[in-house]
Design a protein around this motif. Structure first.
Motif, short mmCIF file in Angstrom:
data_model
loop_
_atom_site.label_atom_id
_atom_site.label_comp_id
_atom_site.label_asym_id
_atom_site.label_seq_id
_atom_site.Cartn_x
_atom_site.Cartn_y
_atom_site.Cartn_z
N ARG A 200 -0.43 -16.07 -7.05
CA ARG A 200 -0.10 -14.82 -7.73
C ARG A 200 1.00 -14.08 -6.97
O ARG A 200 1.22 -14.31 -5.79
N TRP A 201 1.68 -13.20 -7.71
CA TRP A 201 2.59 -12.24 -7.10
C TRP A 201 1.80 -10.97 -6.81
O TRP A 201 0.98 -10.55 -7.61
N GLN A 202 2.06 -10.36 -5.68
CA GLN A 202 1.31 -9.17 -5.32
C GLN A 202 2.10 -8.31 -4.34
O GLN A 202 2.85 -8.83 -3.50
N ARG A 203 1.94 -7.01 -4.46
CA ARG A 203 2.53 -6.11 -3.47
C ARG A 203 1.81 -6.32 -2.15
O ARG A 203 0.58 -6.45 -2.11
N PRO A 204 2.53 -6.38 -1.04
CA PRO A 204 1.90 -6.61 0.26
C PRO A 204 0.77 -5.64 0.56
O PRO A 204 -0.28 -6.05 1.08
N ALA A 205 0.97 -4.35 0.24
CA ALA A 205 -0.08 -3.36 0.51
C ALA A 205 -1.35 -3.65 -0.28
O ALA A 205 -2.47 -3.45 0.21
N GLU A 206 -1.20 -4.16 -1.51
CA GLU A 206 -2.37 -4.49 -2.33
C GLU A 206 -3.11 -5.69 -1.74
O GLU A 206 -4.35 -5.73 -1.75
N ALA A 207 -2.37 -6.68 -1.24
CA ALA A 207 -3.00 -7.85 -0.62
C ALA A 207 -3.79 -7.43 0.61
O ALA A 207 -4.90 -7.94 0.86
N LEU A 208 -3.26 -6.50 1.38
CA LEU A 208 -3.96 -6.01 2.56
C LEU A 208 -5.21 -5.23 2.17
O LEU A 208 -6.24 -5.30 2.85
N GLU A 209 -5.15 -4.49 1.07
CA GLU A 209 -6.33 -3.77 0.59
C GLU A 209 -7.42 -4.75 0.18
O GLU A 209 -8.61 -4.52 0.43
#
Length: 282
Positions: A200-209
């Motif tokens: 998936r594509w994801q914003r880095p901050a969302e992946a860390l959350e």
């Protein structure tokens, strides 16, 4: 490293291999794109039960193939000597690392960092699906594929980012050079690889959350890189950043029943490394 960054029990053997396993050279690529909500990075969750990093969320990448050092392919961008200076390695290995980065990105995400000329990049990589399969099966080398297709490797589409070495505690070890690359216009990343359970594509901050919530597992290089990418406002911002690259090798230490991950400078790291030969500590 945050204290929450731990490994599942059984992830590493109970005893450090003696002597430690020699790391295999590898390339990892952070593929990024711009969206209305900010920079996104392409992530894959490795199939559970794989010998290395099973179940973990990672970037595309893999080990260097000896044929990646082939000097016959058409190349555009910073020469191998430039990459060698950035990654502090010899020129032959630098060439192989860049080729491995391009090859692994294509194999694992379907994104091809090459074009018909030094000024162009393919806008749709799907016509090369058969070659992609042959690359995965090691029936075809990257140089052979690019020659057959009349394509030029675009080293200028990559940026050097970091160099991470797998801890000595593990039986499978890699010296992975991390690259940054922007998704070429018109191409799509599909994650169609047997090594990934999902992509998936994801914003880095969302992946860390998601990691903080316990929904995904991250290794130290992935956690650190996501943290760094979260500070980038756009692809252009990330691609323009000058990076000082030095080898980083975490250590795995037991903290009660938990396997913690620490970096040089942490007292636990120094204590755990005290019994190693000087060469093994670096």
């Amino acid at each position: 490293m945050p204290r929450e960054l731990v490994l599942p029990e059984g992830f590493v053997p109970p005893e450090v291999p003696d002597p430690p396993v020699t790391p295999k050279d590898a390339a990892t690529v952070m593929l990024v794109r711009d969206t209305d909500s900010g920079l996104e990075v392409f992530l894959m969750r490795r199939v559970l039960g794989m010998a290395f990093a099973g179940g973990m969320t990672v970037f595309p990448g893999g080990g260097v193939d000896p044929r990646d050092a082939d000097t016959s392919l058409a190349w555009h961008g910073p020469p191998p000597e430039w990459w060698a200076s950035r990654f502090s390695c010899d020129v032959g290995l630098a060439r192989a690392l860049v080729c491995a980065a391009v090859r692994e990105t294509f194999e694992e995400s379907g994104v091809l960092l090459a074009g018909p000329s030094q000024d162009t990049v393919v806008s749709d990589a799907r016509p090369y699906a058969q070659a992609r399969t042959r690359l995965v099966d090691r029936e075809l080398s990257l140089a052979g594929f690019l020659a057959e297709a009349g394509l030029v490797l675009r080293a200028d589409l990559l940026r050097p980012w970091a160099d991470w070495v797998t801890p000595v505690e593990e039986r499978r070890r890699f010296d992975a050079r991390f690259f940054l690359a922007a998704l070429p216009t018109g191409q799509r990343a599909d994650g169609a690889t047997t090594e990934a359970a999902e992509a998936r594509w994801q914003r880095p901050a969302e992946a860390l959350e998601e990691w903080r919530a316990g929904r995904v597992g991250l290794l130290p290089p992935t956690w650190t890189t996501l943290t760094e990418l979260a500070e980038c406002a756009s692809v252009a911002d990330a691609m323009s950043r000058e990076r000082r690259i030095a080898k980083l090798m975490p250590r795995v230490v037991r903290d009660g029943n938990v396997l913690r991950i620490v970096l040089p400078g942490d007292p636990s790291y120094d204590e755990a490394a005290a019994h190693l030969d000087p060469e093994e500590r670096s």
